[in-house]
Design an enzyme around this catalytic site. Structure first.
Site, mmCIF file in Angstrom:
data_model
loop_
_atom_site.group_PDB
_atom_site.id
_atom_site.type_symbol
_atom_site.label_atom_id
_atom_site.label_comp_id
_atom_site.label_asym_id
_atom_site.label_seq_id
_atom_site.Cartn_x
_atom_site.Cartn_y
_atom_site.Cartn_z
ATOM 1 N N ARG A 101 -42.851 -36.530 71.577
ATOM 2 C CA ARG A 101 -42.816 -37.925 71.098
ATOM 3 C C ARG A 101 -42.573 -38.816 72.305
ATOM 4 N NH1 ARG A 101 -39.811 -40.603 65.982
ATOM 5 N NH2 ARG A 101 -41.611 -39.570 65.067
ATOM 6 N N CYS A 262 -44.102 -44.526 55.966
ATOM 7 C CA CYS A 262 -43.799 -43.335 56.771
ATOM 8 C C CYS A 262 -42.311 -43.159 56.989
ATOM 9 C CB CYS A 262 -44.534 -43.401 58.102
ATOM 10 S SG CYS A 262 -44.133 -44.884 59.052
HETATM 11 N N1 CP Z 1 -41.854 -40.970 60.035
HETATM 12 C C1 CP Z 1 -41.279 -40.498 61.158
HETATM 13 O O1 CP Z 1 -41.940 -40.045 62.112
HETATM 14 O O2 CP Z 1 -39.913 -40.524 61.144
HETATM 15 P P1 CP Z 1 -38.946 -40.214 62.359
HETATM 16 O O3 CP Z 1 -39.087 -41.331 63.359
HETATM 17 O O4 CP Z 1 -37.572 -40.154 61.744
HETATM 18 O O5 CP Z 1 -39.348 -38.894 62.981
HETATM 19 N N1 NVA Z 2 -44.578 -47.454 63.826
HETATM 20 C C1 NVA Z 2 -43.272 -46.820 63.812
HETATM 21 C C2 NVA Z 2 -43.340 -45.495 63.149
HETATM 22 C C3 NVA Z 2 -42.043 -44.743 63.070
HETATM 23 C C4 NVA Z 2 -42.189 -43.398 62.450
HETATM 24 C C5 NVA Z 2 -42.764 -46.701 65.234
HETATM 25 O O1 NVA Z 2 -43.560 -46.359 66.124
HETATM 26 O O2 NVA Z 2 -41.588 -46.953 65.462
#
Ligand code: CP
Ligand code: NVA
Length: 305
Positions: A101, A262
């Site tokens: 991430r 999400c």
């Molecule tokens: N929806 C999602 O990716 O949640 P997190 O940021 O908690 O991983």
């Molecule tokens: N668009 C949001 C999604 C989080 C799961 C972000 O990038 O923070």
């Protein structure tokens, strides 16, 4: 030759359907997959916070007999300037897949080019493909393969990009309504249109949330300020207020429409309490399906399916 999953567009429409079929089978009979990752280690690197993605990947790996290593970038030499490429070269000697991430998509691409094991995008500023696997699984559970109108309302962000690509690939009608200046990026829209044309779907981008919600089977929203955009929060609230998913907007959708997010949600901003807690909301199923869909993805990438 290893496969990566940096974008929804890294799989074909047929592979996407196969992955979603596998996710449904994994959900129905998780015990059948209990030992499929025995002896496999998966490194999970987080350069941003996470609740769902981190926990669902850790549980997905361990419940299939593998070993997950959740690593915050601040605990790695990565946080002290070691390059993402060198990190990938080294981790490839220890683990069987790397999940990252991060901020820029180019960091994922750099990691994938140096790593010799599959690399998975656990969210970047550009896409969130693992989220959309779970979301498509949720939509198919609720609506079968029927022609579906999926409307996204809010910021044209990472989640929007993956949703447009995934829904288009399955031949759905994908709509997005954002404030002017916050549209999904044109290259993604163009690619989604190509995918939709091939699958018999359509992509509509606009700035009118009410029009986009009209007759929709799915109403989807996400935060107005994503991770890394916190400083823009207050100005974004002013611009995005007409894009709130509230009972009025839901009343314009199809009578049996489902509402998706999400998560994490900013209740009272992009979605109201009565909607997220109401009968149309499937947000907890979406969150659960992260686990099943990511199990399917790992089985597919690591050959345990
Ligand atoms: N929806 C999602 O990716 O949640 P997190 O940021 O908690 O991983
Ligand atoms: N668009 C949001 C999604 C989080 C799961 C972000 O990038 O923070």
């Amino acid at each position: 030759m290893t496969r990566d999953f940096l974008s929804v567009d890294d799989v074909s429409a047929e592979e996407l359907r196969d992955l979603l079929d596998l996710a449904a089978r994994v959900k129905a009979a998780p015990g059948e997959y209990a030992g499929r990752l025995a002896g496999k280690a998966v490194g999970l690197i987080f350069e941003k916070p996470s609740t769902r993605t981190r926990v669902s990947f850790e549980v997905a790996v361990s419940s299939m007999g593998g070993h997950p290593l959740a690593l915050s970038s601040t605990e790695l030499q990565l946080g002290r300037g070691e390059t993402i490429e060198d990190t990938g070269r080294v981790l490839s000697r220890y683990v069987d897949a790397i999940v990252l991430r991060t901020f820029g998509q180019e960091r994922l691409e750099a990691l994938a080019s140096a790593a010799t094991v599959p690399v998975v995008n656990a969210l970047s500023d550009y896409e969130h493909p693992c989220q959309i696997l779970a979301d498509l699984q949720t939509i198919l559970e609720r609506r079968g393969n029927a022609r579906t109108v999926v409307t996204y309302v809010g910021d044209g962000n990472n989640v929007t990009h993956s949703l447009l690509l995934g829904a288009a690939m399955l031949g759905m009608e994908a709509r997005a309504a954002t404030p002017a200046g916050y549209e999904p990026i044109p290259q993604v829209v163009e690619r989604a249109r190509e995918l939709a044309a091939a699958a018999g779907g359509a992509v509509e981008i606009g700035n009118d949330p009410r029009k986009a919600a009209e007759g929709a089977d799915v109403l989807y929203t996400d935060v107005w300020a994503s991770m890394g955009q916190e400083a823009e929060h207050d100005e974004r609230v002013l611009v995005f207020t007409p894009f709130q998913v509230n009972e009025d907007l839901v009343s314009r959708a199809s009578p049996d429409a489902i509402v998706m997010h999400c998560l994490p949600a900013h209740r009272g901003e992009e979605i109201t309490d009565p909607v997220i807690d109401g009968p149309r909301s499937v947000v907890w199923d979406q969150a659960e399906n992260r686990l099943h869909a990511q199990k399917a993805l790992l089985l597919w990438l690591l050959g345990g399916a």
